[in-house]
Design an enzyme around this catalytic site. Structure first.
Site, short mmCIF file in Angstrom:
data_model
loop_
_atom_site.label_atom_id
_atom_site.label_comp_id
_atom_site.label_asym_id
_atom_site.label_seq_id
_atom_site.Cartn_x
_atom_site.Cartn_y
_atom_site.Cartn_z
N ASP A 123 0.79 -1.17 0.06
CA ASP A 123 0.22 0.07 0.06
C ASP A 123 0.79 1.17 -0.05
O ASP A 123 1.96 1.17 0.49
CB ASP A 123 -0.97 -0.10 1.20
CG ASP A 123 -2.14 -0.97 1.27
OD1 ASP A 123 -2.47 -1.47 -0.03
OD2 ASP A 123 -2.53 -1.40 2.28
N ASP A 141 -6.79 -1.38 -4.79
CA ASP A 141 -7.73 -1.02 -4.04
C ASP A 141 -8.78 0.00 -4.62
O ASP A 141 -10.10 0.05 -4.72
CB ASP A 141 -7.50 -0.48 -2.67
CG ASP A 141 -6.53 -1.36 -1.91
OD1 ASP A 141 -6.71 -2.54 -2.04
OD2 ASP A 141 -5.94 -1.15 -1.19
#
Length: 169
Positions: A123, A141
């Site tokens: 991330d 995402d």
């Protein structure tokens, strides 16, 4: 009797490849240029920040001993399989749904690759206001969320709009 692939929603699978390339390239760039926990401000309220997510969205189940890696990998495989069947059963003219499915498949496969290869999801997108930071996320995402929003949007279209969209009008 089988249908020609180009007449089905599978015609939109090229978008899965686009999502995967963008996701993979962005994560590889982060892995090659950042150390874990490093932050680089870009504009006010937006940083690049390298984080490892061992769980799901919002780090759900991140600290549960490792079994969640396989659990979430299994969920991703199941979702991809279901959406591929849905794409095959839908017409190529149902653009909104098929694009949404392709975005979700691409995002799910991008994060699945991370889980299987690294044992965690990379991330790096960090939005914040003052001292409050939204949970760090990645392009996969984002594509999953946009795809889900498109499915919800499609559900709100009136039947007349749906038939016009499916006919390409």
């Amino acid at each position: 009797m089988s249908k020609p692939i180009c007449s089905t929603g599978l015609r939109w699978l090229w978008l899965v490849v686009v999502v995967l390339v963008l996701d993979f390239a962005s994560k590889q760039w982060i892995l090659g240029n950042f150390v874990l926990g490093q932050s680089q401000p870009l504009i006010p309220s937006f940083n690049l920040f390298y984080a490892r997510n061992y769980g799901a969205a919002f780090s759900f189940l991140a600290d549960h001993g490792g079994w969640q890696r396989w659990f979430f990998a299994g969920i991703a495989v199941a979702i991809v399989a279901v959406l591929l069947v849905m794409m095959y059963r839908s017409s190529a003219q149902q653009k909104l749904n098929n694009i949404a499915y392709a975005f979700i498949i691409g995002g799910a496969l991008g994060n699945l690759f991370d889980r299987l290869w690294h044992g965690f999801v990379v991330d790096f997108i960090d939005f914040y206001v003052g001292n409050w930071h939204y949970p760090t996320f990645n392009l996969a995402d984002s594509f999953i969320c946009v795809g889900a929003a498109m499915i919800v949007l499609e559900g709100f279209l009136s039947p007349a709009n749906k038939s016009a969209k499916s006919k390409g009008e």
